[in-house]
Design a protein around this motif. Structure first.
Motif, PDB file in Angstrom:
ATOM      1  N   THR A  18       0.823  -1.212   0.000  1.00 23.37           N
ATOM      2  CA  THR A  18       0.000   0.000   0.000  1.00 23.37           C
ATOM      3  C   THR A  18       0.858   1.264   0.000  1.00 23.37           C
ATOM      4  OG1 THR A  18      -0.175  -0.160   2.420  1.00 23.37           O
ATOM      5  CG2 THR A  18      -1.965  -1.097   1.106  1.00 23.37           C
ATOM      6  N   PHE A  19       2.015   1.222   0.667  1.00 21.98           N
ATOM      7  CA  PHE A  19       2.898   2.390   0.672  1.00 21.98           C
ATOM      8  C   PHE A  19       3.422   2.670  -0.732  1.00 21.98           C
ATOM      9  CE2 PHE A  19       7.084   4.364   0.984  1.00 21.98           C
ATOM     10  CZ  PHE A  19       6.804   5.465   1.788  1.00 21.98           C
ATOM     11  N   VAL A  20       3.876   1.630  -1.413  1.00 18.33           N
ATOM     12  CA  VAL A  20       4.394   1.815  -2.774  1.00 18.33           C
ATOM     13  C   VAL A  20       3.275   2.274  -3.709  1.00 18.33           C
ATOM     14  CG1 VAL A  20       5.401   0.620  -4.756  1.00 18.33           C
ATOM     15  CG2 VAL A  20       6.267   0.163  -2.454  1.00 18.33           C
ATOM     16  N   ALA A  21       2.090   1.668  -3.587  1.00 20.98           N
ATOM     17  CA  ALA A  21       0.987   2.026  -4.477  1.00 20.98           C
ATOM     18  C   ALA A  21       0.516   3.458  -4.250  1.00 20.98           C
ATOM     19  CB  ALA A  21      -0.176   1.050  -4.274  1.00 20.98           C
ATOM     20  N   ASP A  22       0.396   3.857  -2.981  1.00 22.85           N
ATOM     21  CA  ASP A  22      -0.161   5.179  -2.670  1.00 22.85           C
ATOM     22  C   ASP A  22       0.839   6.305  -2.897  1.00 22.85           C
ATOM     23  OD1 ASP A  22      -2.520   3.973  -1.999  1.00 22.85           O
ATOM     24  OD2 ASP A  22      -2.126   3.944   0.154  1.00 22.85           O
ATOM     25  N   HIS A  23       2.127   6.039  -2.748  1.00 23.15           N
ATOM     26  CA  HIS A  23       3.111   7.116  -2.816  1.00 23.15           C
ATOM     27  C   HIS A  23       3.912   7.150  -4.123  1.00 23.15           C
ATOM     28  CE1 HIS A  23       2.313   6.857   1.513  1.00 23.15           C
ATOM     29  NE2 HIS A  23       2.715   8.106   1.580  1.00 23.15           N
ATOM     30  N   PHE A  24       3.838   6.098  -4.922  1.00 22.21           N
ATOM     31  CA  PHE A  24       4.624   6.077  -6.156  1.00 22.21           C
ATOM     32  C   PHE A  24       3.770   5.781  -7.390  1.00 22.21           C
ATOM     33  CE2 PHE A  24       7.603   5.041  -2.736  1.00 22.21           C
ATOM     34  CZ  PHE A  24       8.602   5.963  -2.982  1.00 22.21           C
ATOM     35  N   VAL A  25       2.986   4.704  -7.347  1.00 23.12           N
ATOM     36  CA  VAL A  25       2.259   4.276  -8.550  1.00 23.12           C
ATOM     37  C   VAL A  25       1.083   5.199  -8.833  1.00 23.12           C
ATOM     38  CG1 VAL A  25       1.051   2.371  -9.658  1.00 23.12           C
ATOM     39  CG2 VAL A  25       2.963   1.903  -8.116  1.00 23.12           C
ATOM     40  N   ARG A  26       0.234   5.427  -7.835  1.00 23.21           N
ATOM     41  CA  ARG A  26      -0.961   6.254  -8.057  1.00 23.21           C
ATOM     42  C   ARG A  26      -0.625   7.689  -8.439  1.00 23.21           C
ATOM     43  NH1 ARG A  26      -4.377   3.345  -3.715  1.00 23.21           N
ATOM     44  NH2 ARG A  26      -5.839   2.186  -5.009  1.00 23.21           N
ATOM     45  N   PRO A  27       0.304   8.355  -7.749  1.00 17.90           N
ATOM     46  CA  PRO A  27       0.625   9.721  -8.171  1.00 17.90           C
ATOM     47  C   PRO A  27       1.099   9.817  -9.618  1.00 17.90           C
ATOM     48  CG  PRO A  27       1.483   9.316  -5.978  1.00 17.90           C
ATOM     49  CD  PRO A  27       0.992   8.003  -6.492  1.00 17.90           C
ATOM     50  N   VAL A  28       1.838   8.787 -10.080  1.00 17.50           N
ATOM     51  CA  VAL A  28       2.314   8.812 -11.465  1.00 17.50           C
ATOM     52  C   VAL A  28       1.144   8.654 -12.434  1.00 17.50           C
ATOM     53  CG1 VAL A  28       3.693   7.566 -13.167  1.00 17.50           C
ATOM     54  CG2 VAL A  28       4.624   8.015 -10.897  1.00 17.50           C
ATOM     55  N   LEU A  29       0.250   7.694 -12.173  1.00 13.93           N
ATOM     56  CA  LEU A  29      -0.871   7.443 -13.073  1.00 13.93           C
ATOM     57  C   LEU A  29      -1.840   8.622 -13.105  1.00 13.93           C
ATOM     58  CD1 LEU A  29      -1.673   3.690 -12.347  1.00 13.93           C
ATOM     59  CD2 LEU A  29      -0.535   4.637 -14.334  1.00 13.93           C
ATOM     60  N   ILE A  30      -2.197   9.131 -11.929  1.00 13.53           N
ATOM     61  CA  ILE A  30      -3.166  10.222 -11.877  1.00 13.53           C
ATOM     62  C   ILE A  30      -2.518  11.539 -12.280  1.00 13.53           C
ATOM     63  CG2 ILE A  30      -4.764  11.480 -10.390  1.00 13.53           C
ATOM     64  CD1 ILE A  30      -5.041   9.002  -8.691  1.00 13.53           C
ATOM     65  N   GLY A  31      -1.323  11.810 -11.766  1.00 20.97           N
ATOM     66  CA  GLY A  31      -0.668  13.076 -12.056  1.00 20.97           C
ATOM     67  C   GLY A  31      -0.274  13.231 -13.508  1.00 20.97           C
ATOM     68  N   SER A  32       0.105  12.132 -14.178  1.00 22.80           N
ATOM     69  CA  SER A  32       0.505  12.247 -15.577  1.00 22.80           C
ATOM     70  C   SER A  32      -0.668  12.579 -16.480  1.00 22.80           C
ATOM     71  CB  SER A  32       1.150  10.933 -16.040  1.00 22.80           C
ATOM     72  OG  SER A  32       0.225   9.860 -15.924  1.00 22.80           O
ATOM     73  N   SER A  33      -1.853  12.088 -16.149  1.00 23.63           N
ATOM     74  CA  SER A  33      -3.022  12.374 -16.981  1.00 23.63           C
ATOM     75  C   SER A  33      -3.622  13.730 -16.667  1.00 23.63           C
ATOM     76  CB  SER A  33      -4.082  11.287 -16.796  1.00 23.63           C
ATOM     77  OG  SER A  33      -4.493  11.230 -15.437  1.00 23.63           O
ATOM     78  N   THR A  34      -3.527  14.153 -15.418  1.00 21.26           N
ATOM     79  CA  THR A  34      -4.102  15.440 -15.029  1.00 21.26           C
ATOM     80  C   THR A  34      -3.088  16.566 -15.027  1.00 21.26           C
ATOM     81  OG1 THR A  34      -3.678  14.982 -12.683  1.00 21.26           O
ATOM     82  CG2 THR A  34      -5.791  14.285 -13.581  1.00 21.26           C
ATOM     83  N   VAL A  62      -3.209  16.220  -6.165  1.00 22.33           N
ATOM     84  CA  VAL A  62      -3.948  14.968  -6.377  1.00 22.33           C
ATOM     85  C   VAL A  62      -4.470  14.434  -5.051  1.00 22.33           C
ATOM     86  CG1 VAL A  62      -3.739  12.570  -7.121  1.00 22.33           C
ATOM     87  CG2 VAL A  62      -2.690  14.383  -8.480  1.00 22.33           C
ATOM     88  N   LEU A  63      -3.597  14.436  -4.029  1.00 26.29           N
ATOM     89  CA  LEU A  63      -4.012  13.943  -2.717  1.00 26.29           C
ATOM     90  C   LEU A  63      -5.112  14.812  -2.131  1.00 26.29           C
ATOM     91  CD1 LEU A  63      -3.464  11.858  -0.489  1.00 26.29           C
ATOM     92  CD2 LEU A  63      -1.778  13.445   0.455  1.00 26.29           C
ATOM     93  N   PHE A  64      -4.960  16.139  -2.235  1.00 28.49           N
ATOM     94  CA  PHE A  64      -5.994  17.041  -1.734  1.00 28.49           C
ATOM     95  C   PHE A  64      -7.312  16.823  -2.476  1.00 28.49           C
ATOM     96  CE2 PHE A  64      -2.870  20.508  -0.127  1.00 28.49           C
ATOM     97  CZ  PHE A  64      -2.603  19.702   0.975  1.00 28.49           C
ATOM     98  N   GLY A  65      -7.234  16.619  -3.787  1.00 34.32           N
ATOM     99  CA  GLY A  65      -8.448  16.413  -4.564  1.00 34.32           C
ATOM    100  C   GLY A  65      -9.177  15.144  -4.167  1.00 34.32           C
ATOM    101  N   ILE A  66      -8.432  14.060  -3.959  1.00 37.69           N
ATOM    102  CA  ILE A  66      -9.062  12.781  -3.595  1.00 37.69           C
ATOM    103  C   ILE A  66      -9.654  12.854  -2.189  1.00 37.69           C
ATOM    104  CG2 ILE A  66      -8.605  10.355  -3.116  1.00 37.69           C
ATOM    105  CD1 ILE A  66      -6.552  10.405  -5.357  1.00 37.69           C
ATOM    106  N   LEU A  67      -8.850  13.301  -1.222  1.00 36.95           N
ATOM    107  CA  LEU A  67      -9.332  13.326   0.160  1.00 36.95           C
ATOM    108  C   LEU A  67     -10.400  14.401   0.357  1.00 36.95           C
ATOM    109  CD1 LEU A  67      -5.979  12.820   2.108  1.00 36.95           C
ATOM    110  CD2 LEU A  67      -7.660  11.111   1.421  1.00 36.95           C
ATOM    111  N   GLY A  68     -10.171  15.596  -0.200  1.00 38.03           N
ATOM    112  CA  GLY A  68     -11.169  16.649  -0.071  1.00 38.03           C
ATOM    113  C   GLY A  68     -12.464  16.311  -0.784  1.00 38.03           C
ATOM    114  N   GLY A  69     -12.353  15.701  -1.957  1.00 37.68           N
ATOM    115  CA  GLY A  69     -13.559  15.288  -2.674  1.00 37.68           C
ATOM    116  C   GLY A  69     -14.335  14.225  -1.927  1.00 37.68           C
ATOM    117  N   ALA A  70     -13.612  13.260  -1.333  1.00 34.93           N
ATOM    118  CA  ALA A  70     -14.294  12.220  -0.559  1.00 34.93           C
ATOM    119  C   ALA A  70     -14.978  12.811   0.665  1.00 34.93           C
ATOM    120  CB  ALA A  70     -13.292  11.146  -0.146  1.00 34.93           C
ATOM    121  N   GLY A  71     -14.321  13.776   1.326  1.00 36.85           N
ATOM    122  CA  GLY A  71     -14.927  14.378   2.501  1.00 36.85           C
ATOM    123  C   GLY A  71     -16.122  15.259   2.171  1.00 36.85           C
TER     124      GLY A  71
END
Length: 368
Positions: A300-316, A323-332
């Motif tokens: 989960t550490f590798v996925a949340d801090h390396f893989v996901r930021p690359v996949l989401i950040g590269s497209s957006t 990205v983290l603020f958008g996911i957590l703030g949007g969920a809240g």
């Protein structure tokens, strides 16, 4: 109409202005009334939009095939069926397995009510907190649970009321899911015609920048779905393999639950730590429990801090923090749907900031 009647006099400028204000107020009131009328179905439509945006490349790829050319109804039906099966099959498998294990679970509960749950062996070997945890366990769980202070608030009426509320919520969720699938089918059936209409509307309302913004928002939603769903499925596969090697029962169901939990922020540890705790209660499985917990945190550490930021950040084209603020703030703010909406809103914010920093952008906007 009499051809010799005088032509109507053109309205004066104050009259034209008052008419425009009245028309704008009328249109706004009608739009608000329409949205209020269908407010119960807005989440279903929003979910359908997220699903359609995520699967739009697949739709275009299938439509480019010669046999599927122009058959948007068939393509929409196939993709909608795939989405429905992807959600309903794991639920059906879970219900079937739960029903199969209901007899054993009821037997364990009866035994726990009569004799209690003994303190696990690993508690005594904890580096800290072993004594207070043992005392609490002996006071609340080691004795017969029927007279345990921890269970005194669990009465039959409370369980029945909880079951009724759960049933109503499940029926409500099923109804919304059906409307979501119906909306997904309609969106795919409309096909490129609908996407072209949306882009033309954005261009007419906001110009070419509106079209670019709509496209970037779509890319943000698609990248978020890829980063959350695909990576979550990968985490489920990896941890499911660990469950199988550790000898955990119902590996497929637990792997599916882990994959779903991994799609949500900080929810995967709840599942694999629960599995590790169950293994710790099994005699001789302490090493496997520690291995599952350690592997889960590493994955989960590798996925949340390396893989996901690359996949989401590269497209957006968003920094990791946004990205983290958008996911957590949007969920809240918007719940589960906000996980996908949040990065799209952060993309809008980033586009506006880039335009603000461009020299002469304000004068160009005024000239337009």
């Amino acid at each position: 109409m009499n051809p010799h009647s005088p032509a109507p006099k053109p309205a004066s400028i104050p009259q034209q202005q008052s008419q425009r204000v009245a028309a704008a107020a009328l249109y706004t009131a009608l739009v608000v009334l329409a949205l209020w009328m269908v407010r119960e179905f807005i989440p279903a439509v929003a979910w359908a939009g997220v699903i359609a945006i995520a699967l739009w490349p697949a739709f275009r790829a299938i439509e480019s095939r010669r046999w599927f050319k122009g058959r948007t109804t068939l393509i929409g039906a196939l993709l909608t069926l795939a989405v429905g099966l992807l959600v309903l099959l794991p639920v059906a498998v879970g219900i079937a397995q739960a029903a199969g294990e209901a007899h054993s679970l009821l037997g364990w509960i009866r035994g726990a009510q009569e004799t209690g749950v003994p303190v696990p062996d690993f508690v005594a070997h904890l580096p800290f907190g072993a004594r207070p945890l043992t005392e609490w366990w002996q006071a609340n769980l080691a004795r017969p649970l029927g007279a345990s202070p921890a269970m005194k608030d669990l009465h039959g009426n409370a369980v029945v009321a909880f079951g009724q509320r759960f049933g109503l919520r499940a029926a409500h969720a099923l109804l919304h899911f059906v409307f979501t699938l119906l909306t997904v089918f309609v969106i795919f059936q409309a096909g490129p015609r609908l996407s072209g209409t949306i882009l033309r509307g954005a261009e007419r309302a906001f110009g070419q920048r509106g079209v670019e913004l709509a496209q970037r928002m779509g890319a943000a939603v698609r990248g978020t779905v890829t980063g959350l769903v695909v990576v979550g499925l990968g985490e489920g596969v990896l941890l499911g393999t660990g469950y199988a090697l550790a000898g955990v029962p119902h590996v497929a169901l637990l792997a599916a639950v882990t994959a779903v939990a991994a799609m949500l922020p900080f929810c995967a540890p709840i599942v694999f730590c629960g599995v590790a705790l169950w293994l710790a209660l099994v005699p001789g499985a302490t090493v496997a429990a520690i291995a599952i917990a350690a592997a889960g945190f590493v994955i989960t550490f590798v996925a949340d801090h390396f893989v996901r930021p690359v996949l989401i950040g590269s497209s957006t084209r968003l920094p990791f923090l946004l990205v983290l603020f958008g996911i957590l703030g949007g969920a809240g703010t918007f719940g589960l749907l906000g996980i996908f909406i949040g990065p799209a809103l952060m993309t809008i914010l980033m586009v506006l900031w880039d335009e603000w920093l461009q020299p002469g952008s304000g004068e160009a906007a005024v000239r337009r």
